[in-house]
Design an enzyme around this catalytic site. Structure first.
Site, PDB file in Angstrom:
ATOM      1  N   ASP A  13      43.123 -56.171 -79.642  1.00  0.00           N
ATOM      2  CA  ASP A  13      42.048 -55.273 -80.183  1.00  0.00           C
ATOM      3  C   ASP A  13      40.909 -54.852 -79.334  1.00  0.00           C
ATOM      4  O   ASP A  13      39.731 -54.531 -79.541  1.00  0.00           O
ATOM      5  CB  ASP A  13      41.600 -55.987 -81.535  1.00  0.00           C
ATOM      6  N   GLU A  14      41.149 -54.782 -77.930  1.00  0.00           N
ATOM      7  CA  GLU A  14      40.178 -54.457 -76.972  1.00  0.00           C
ATOM      8  C   GLU A  14      39.854 -53.137 -76.756  1.00  0.00           C
ATOM      9  O   GLU A  14      38.865 -52.922 -76.249  1.00  0.00           O
ATOM     10  CB  GLU A  14      40.740 -54.832 -75.521  1.00  0.00           C
ATOM     11  N   GLY A  15      40.625 -52.218 -77.530  1.00  0.00           N
ATOM     12  CA  GLY A  15      40.163 -50.988 -77.516  1.00  0.00           C
ATOM     13  C   GLY A  15      41.271 -49.976 -76.879  1.00  0.00           C
ATOM     14  O   GLY A  15      41.082 -48.766 -76.286  1.00  0.00           O
ATOM     15  N   LYS A  16      42.535 -50.784 -76.665  1.00  0.00           N
ATOM     16  CA  LYS A  16      43.713 -50.209 -75.963  1.00  0.00           C
ATOM     17  C   LYS A  16      43.961 -48.418 -76.334  1.00  0.00           C
ATOM     18  O   LYS A  16      44.105 -47.794 -75.535  1.00  0.00           O
ATOM     19  CB  LYS A  16      44.786 -50.932 -75.774  1.00  0.00           C
ATOM     20  N   LYS A  18      42.200 -46.229 -77.858  1.00  0.00           N
ATOM     21  CA  LYS A  18      41.037 -45.377 -77.297  1.00  0.00           C
ATOM     22  C   LYS A  18      41.349 -45.033 -75.952  1.00  0.00           C
ATOM     23  O   LYS A  18      41.401 -43.845 -75.499  1.00  0.00           O
ATOM     24  CB  LYS A  18      39.819 -45.762 -77.432  1.00  0.00           C
ATOM     25  N   GLY A  40      47.788 -52.619 -84.011  1.00  0.00           N
ATOM     26  CA  GLY A  40      46.998 -51.456 -84.658  1.00  0.00           C
ATOM     27  C   GLY A  40      46.324 -50.963 -83.592  1.00  0.00           C
ATOM     28  O   GLY A  40      45.348 -51.457 -83.361  1.00  0.00           O
ATOM     29  N   HIS A  41      46.425 -49.677 -83.108  1.00  0.00           N
ATOM     30  CA  HIS A  41      45.751 -49.248 -82.032  1.00  0.00           C
ATOM     31  C   HIS A  41      44.967 -47.844 -82.564  1.00  0.00           C
ATOM     32  O   HIS A  41      45.613 -46.868 -83.182  1.00  0.00           O
ATOM     33  CB  HIS A  41      46.498 -48.559 -80.768  1.00  0.00           C
ATOM     34  N   THR A 129      50.197 -61.468 -88.547  1.00  0.00           N
ATOM     35  CA  THR A 129      50.159 -60.268 -89.234  1.00  0.00           C
ATOM     36  C   THR A 129      51.190 -60.168 -90.289  1.00  0.00           C
ATOM     37  O   THR A 129      51.054 -59.151 -91.181  1.00  0.00           O
ATOM     38  CB  THR A 129      50.326 -59.048 -88.271  1.00  0.00           C
ATOM     39  N   GLN A 223      48.896 -56.034 -78.360  1.00  0.00           N
ATOM     40  CA  GLN A 223      48.245 -57.647 -78.217  1.00  0.00           C
ATOM     41  C   GLN A 223      47.623 -57.590 -77.068  1.00  0.00           C
ATOM     42  O   GLN A 223      46.837 -56.585 -76.479  1.00  0.00           O
ATOM     43  CB  GLN A 223      49.130 -58.350 -78.397  1.00  0.00           C
ATOM     44  N   LEU A 330      30.686 -51.292 -75.091  1.00  0.00           N
ATOM     45  CA  LEU A 330      29.481 -51.785 -74.790  1.00  0.00           C
ATOM     46  C   LEU A 330      28.447 -51.638 -75.784  1.00  0.00           C
ATOM     47  O   LEU A 330      27.414 -52.132 -75.753  1.00  0.00           O
ATOM     48  CB  LEU A 330      29.151 -50.912 -73.358  1.00  0.00           C
TER      49      LEU A 330
END
Ligand code: GDP
Ligand code: IMO
Ligand code: MG
Length: 422
Positions: A13-16, A18, A40-41, A129, A223, A330
């Protein structure tokens, strides 16, 4: 853009999604090579929000091809409804999607077993999940799995499914779970198979041909590094290789064809599910949740939140060979007076620069923090590095120097244009 492996540098969930969507503009093909619909992207295009689970996030850009590689585990019924959902929103999914004939299938018994095993573990649960991922990869490794190539051969599929259900229904019975009906699963899967059949192909040959033609490929990791089956916080991990090497095995594209590795990380850290998380901070998490941030894209669970962890991220840079970092969210730190950065751990009287492999020992680790001043102003409208407040730039430079990679991208909002390229 060269052939790029994009990986999650933390716990997912790092923002991949986007960043993939942003980079797809310059790529020709986007490939998923591991995981399943546990992913879940999220991609925001204009006023529309998309959450991709099995389909590469590149699908949202017209004219780009997407591949679901051999390393992915596919619930074909879920994939069909994802395709349907995208089509309803006007996204073209058809000749632009290629699905590996070697990708393994997820069945309803995998989901029941996944849920059952996790419940049985009680306080030691993983908090999966519940998409059947572990049991599906388990069948693959045990060589009892079924693949997309089976799904598109109805007679063969039905006979294999019958045998698999015989075994799995006896397991479910012993566990006190309900038996799964052959007729229902067979009908639903054959329906899905008929819909997906035109997209099923040897994606290895497709990708190699594309590379020969000079097309540029973006590998979309799912992931994150510390959920990797080998390198993560085992057993609190997923069941695939989420690190850079997984892009090769899960696609059939060899290592020497890869040009760079981009690690995506949040400016802080989140984790969803159980397992050790040294820099977890409930007060900080509460603050983000109150802003409506950090709820899971797949299960809706509130994510656990904490500070940036240089020990973990440095290890992640090492395993993945991260050339450049994309730092997202950020703006999540915009209003803080002071921001903590974990520079080392202490454990049993020792200072550690590398995370211990044993999850129990990692859970005992105490972070050593340094403090940096917050910038107390919005970064959301920054479009160049120089637009950021000096303290935000200092913070980014600090986390990047502690990690040992270069800063490639900074994201200051969920929208496409809220992206700074260095
Ligand atoms: P993924 O699984 O790595 O693709 O990440 P998720 O989509 O599960 O979670 C990331 C969340 O952060 C999503 O809601 C994104 O829309 C959002 N997001 C990504 N980058 C930024 C950013 O820079 N700022 C903000 N505010 N949200 C972001
Ligand atoms: P994306 O691609 C965050 C977590 C689950 C659980 C563990 C095992 O969106 O970053 P699984 O269902 O895979 O057996 O669950 O892994 N997990 C994720 N956490 N982001 C994800 O994907 C995840 N996929 C699985 O919460 O802790
Ligand atoms: Mg996600």
């Amino acid at each position: 853009m060269a052939n790029t492996i994009l990986v999650g540098a933390q716990w997912g969930d790092e923002g991949k999604g986007k960043i993939i969507d942003f980079l797809t503009e310059k790529a020709d093909i986007v490939v998923r090579s591991q995981g399943g619909n546990n992913a879940g992207h999220t991609v925001i295009c204009g006023s529309t929000k998309y959450v991709l689970h099995l389909i590469p996030s590149g699908i949202l850009r017209a004219g780009k091809a997407c591949v679901i590689g051999n390393g992915v585990v596919i619930d074909p019924v879920a994939l069909c409804s994802e395709i349907e959902g995208l089509r309803e929103k006007g996204v073209e999914v058809g000749a632009n999607l290629f699905i590996s004939d070697c990708a393994h299938l997820v069945f309803p018994y995998h989901k029941v077993l996944d849920e059952h095993r996790d419940l049985k573990k009680g306080s030691g649960k993983i908090g999966t999940t519940k998409r059947g991922i572990g049991p599906a990869y388990g069948d693959k490794a045990a060589r009892t799995g079924m693949r997309m190539s089976d799904l598109v051969q109805p007679e063969l599929f039905s006979s294999k499914l019958k045998a698999r259900l015989e075994e799995n229904n006896s397991i479910l019975k012993a566990l006190g779970e309900e038996r799964i009906d052959f007729g229902e699963v067979n009908a639903a899967y054959l329906r899905a198979g008929a819909l997906l059949a035109p997209m099923v192909t040897n994606t290895v040959v497709y990708l190699h041909q594309a590379l020969k033609e000079g097309r540029e490929v973006l590998f979309e990791g799912a992931q994150g590094t510390f959920l990797d089956l080998d390198h993560g916080t085992y057993p609190y991990v997923t069941s695939s290789n989420t690190t850079a090497g997984g892009a090769c095995t899960g696609s059939g594209v060899p290592p020497h064809r890869m040009d760079r590795v981009l690690g995506v990380m949040k400016a802080y850290t989140t984790r969803v599910g159980e397992g050790p998380f040294p820099t977890e901070n409930e007060a900080f998490g509460g603050r983000l949740h109150a802003m409506g941030r950090e709820f899971g894209a797949t299960t809706g669970r509130a994510r656990r939140c904490g500070w940036f962890d240089a020990v973990a991220t440095r290890y992640s840079a090492m395993i993945n060979g991260i050339d450049e970092l994309a730092v997202t969210n950020l703006d999540g730190l915009d209003q803080l007076d002071s921001i903590s950065i974990c520079t080392a751990y202490t454990n049993r009287g020792r200072t550690l620069e590398v995370p211990p492999s044993d999850a129990r020992q990692l859970a005992e680790c105490e972070p050593v923090y340094m403090e940096m001043p917050g910038w107390k102003s919005s970064t959301e409208d920054a479009r160049k590095f120089g637009d950021l407040p000096p303290d935000a730039r200092n913070y980014l430079e600090k986390i990047v120097s502690l990690t040992g990679a270069k800063l490639g991208i900074v994201s200051v909002g969920a929208h496409r244009d809220q992206t700074i390229v260095l």
